[in-house]
Design a protein around this motif. Structure first.
Motif, PDB file in Angstrom:
ATOM      1  N   GLN A 224       0.830  -1.206   0.000  1.00  0.00           N
ATOM      2  CA  GLN A 224       0.000   0.000   0.000  1.00  0.00           C
ATOM      3  C   GLN A 224       0.863   1.254   0.000  1.00  0.00           C
ATOM      4  O   GLN A 224       1.783   1.381   0.810  1.00  0.00           O
TER       5      GLN A 224
ATOM      6  N   GLY B 266       1.097   5.067   0.852  1.00  0.00           N
ATOM      7  CA  GLY B 266       0.413   6.008   1.725  1.00  0.00           C
ATOM      8  C   GLY B 266       0.511   7.439   1.218  1.00  0.00           C
ATOM      9  O   GLY B 266       1.146   7.731   0.203  1.00  0.00           O
TER      10      GLY B 266
ATOM     11  N   ALA C  56      -0.161  -1.213  10.574  1.00  0.00           N
ATOM     12  CA  ALA C  56      -1.306  -1.517  11.437  1.00  0.00           C
ATOM     13  C   ALA C  56      -2.584  -1.664  10.606  1.00  0.00           C
ATOM     14  O   ALA C  56      -3.412  -2.547  10.865  1.00  0.00           O
ATOM     15  N   GLN C  57      -2.756  -0.805   9.601  1.00  0.00           N
ATOM     16  CA  GLN C  57      -3.921  -0.910   8.725  1.00  0.00           C
ATOM     17  C   GLN C  57      -3.939  -2.245   7.994  1.00  0.00           C
ATOM     18  O   GLN C  57      -4.972  -2.911   7.905  1.00  0.00           O
ATOM     19  N   LEU C  58      -2.795  -2.646   7.468  1.00  0.00           N
ATOM     20  CA  LEU C  58      -2.733  -3.894   6.712  1.00  0.00           C
ATOM     21  C   LEU C  58      -2.931  -5.107   7.623  1.00  0.00           C
ATOM     22  O   LEU C  58      -3.534  -6.099   7.211  1.00  0.00           O
ATOM     23  N   ARG C  59      -2.427  -5.023   8.834  1.00  0.00           N
ATOM     24  CA  ARG C  59      -2.560  -6.134   9.774  1.00  0.00           C
ATOM     25  C   ARG C  59      -3.933  -6.163  10.437  1.00  0.00           C
ATOM     26  O   ARG C  59      -4.326  -7.192  10.994  1.00  0.00           O
ATOM     27  N   GLY C  60      -4.632  -5.032  10.407  1.00  0.00           N
ATOM     28  CA  GLY C  60      -5.943  -4.960  11.035  1.00  0.00           C
ATOM     29  C   GLY C  60      -5.891  -5.038  12.544  1.00  0.00           C
ATOM     30  O   GLY C  60      -6.800  -5.596  13.174  1.00  0.00           O
ATOM     31  N   GLU C  61      -4.836  -4.469  13.131  1.00  0.00           N
ATOM     32  CA  GLU C  61      -4.690  -4.477  14.581  1.00  0.00           C
ATOM     33  C   GLU C  61      -3.891  -3.259  15.010  1.00  0.00           C
ATOM     34  O   GLU C  61      -3.116  -2.704  14.218  1.00  0.00           O
TER      35      GLU C  61
ATOM     36  N   GLU D 119       1.688   3.133  11.255  1.00  0.00           N
ATOM     37  CA  GLU D 119       0.244   3.253  11.021  1.00  0.00           C
ATOM     38  C   GLU D 119      -0.176   2.475   9.782  1.00  0.00           C
ATOM     39  O   GLU D 119      -1.242   1.835   9.758  1.00  0.00           O
ATOM     40  N   GLY D 120       0.646   2.528   8.733  1.00  0.00           N
ATOM     41  CA  GLY D 120       0.311   1.790   7.523  1.00  0.00           C
ATOM     42  C   GLY D 120       0.318   0.286   7.742  1.00  0.00           C
ATOM     43  O   GLY D 120      -0.587  -0.427   7.278  1.00  0.00           O
TER      44      GLY D 120
END
Length: 253
Positions: A182, A184, A218-223, A215-216
């Motif tokens: 992704q 950003g 975390a978004q991909l990991r969903g946690e 932060e990026g």
């Protein structure tokens, strides 16, 4: 994808060799490549596997942009490897010689002026965080962005470590897995570009790089990410603003 420049033969040939191998190893989903600027930019990315450069490099090549990875200058003196790196327009970095470091900056600036992408792993190595979160970053990417004025863009990915874990020697391609990459939003350094390049400014910019990557991911990991960040030198997690607290108003050398 709106822009498709004609890339040098060496870049195209390398991509044609690497792409089928990567497609065989792992599926992919690329997000946000269409948002990349037409002009040169600096890409910062997290580092969880030795195949990261292949995955990220192929994504950049897909946009018609040349990826210029920073490599130790000693590699450019090796037989075969050195000439190959030169033909692929990679950037030599000298860490000890100040004059050579200045020349590296000039090479990077030239690549940016031609519309290329300077690819940097701010952590300097594969993450040592036990849960593979981005760890404490070095200041090089922030320094280069502040010195050149180029956009600083985070590339985050997750899933490559399932095929080749950090420091593993052999991949595990079966069952076939998938990674997501992704792009950003550019990291905003506009307020810092107007100020002298002090250690405080450099620390603030570096913390913004750390935050964007964390932060990026975390978004991909969903946690949610850990409250603390891994410091390789201390071999433990530390407060995220510790780098800025150690700064000062001295000009960064």
């Amino acid at each position: 994808m709106t822009r498709r420049r004609r890339l040098p033969l060496g870049i195209r040939a390398t991509a044609h060799l690497v792409r089928p191998m990567m497609n065989l190893l792992i599926g992919k989903e690329w997000r946000g490549l269409e948002t990349l600027p037409e002009s040169g930019f600096i890409a910062v990315t997290n580092h969880v596997s030795k195949i990261d450069p292949l995955a990220v490099g192929l994504a950049v090549v897909r946009t018609g942009t040349i990826p210029h990875f920073l490599a130790k200058d000693s590699l450019f003196r090796l037989p075969v490897v050195g000439p190959a790196l030169t033909r692929l327009q990679q950037v030599p970095v000298a860490r000890a010689d100040r004059q050579a470091a200045k020349q590296s900056l000039q090479v990077a600036q030239s690549a940016l002026d031609r519309g290329g992408a300077i690819m940097i792993y701010p952590e300097g190595t594969l993450t040592r965080d036990p849960e593979l979160w981005p760890m404490r970053a070095k200041t090089g990417a922030a320094r280069l962005a502040l010195n050149t004025g180029a956009p600083l863009i985070p590339f985050v990915h997750w899933g490559l470590q399932d095929v080749l874990a950090p420091y593993a020697k052999l991949p595990k391609p079966w069952p076939r897995k998938k990674y997501v990459l992704q792009v950003g939003d550019p990291i905003d350094l506009s307020d810092l570009r107007q100020r002298p390049l002090t250690r405080t400014v450099l620390a603030e910019a570096t913390e913004r790089v750390e935050a964007a990557l964390t932060e990026g991911v975390a978004q991909l990991r969903g946690e949610p990410a850990p409250e603390l960040i891994w410091d390789r030198a201390l071999n433990q997690r530390v407060p995220r603003h510790q780098l800025r607290a150690r700064g000062g108003d001295e000009v960064a050398s």
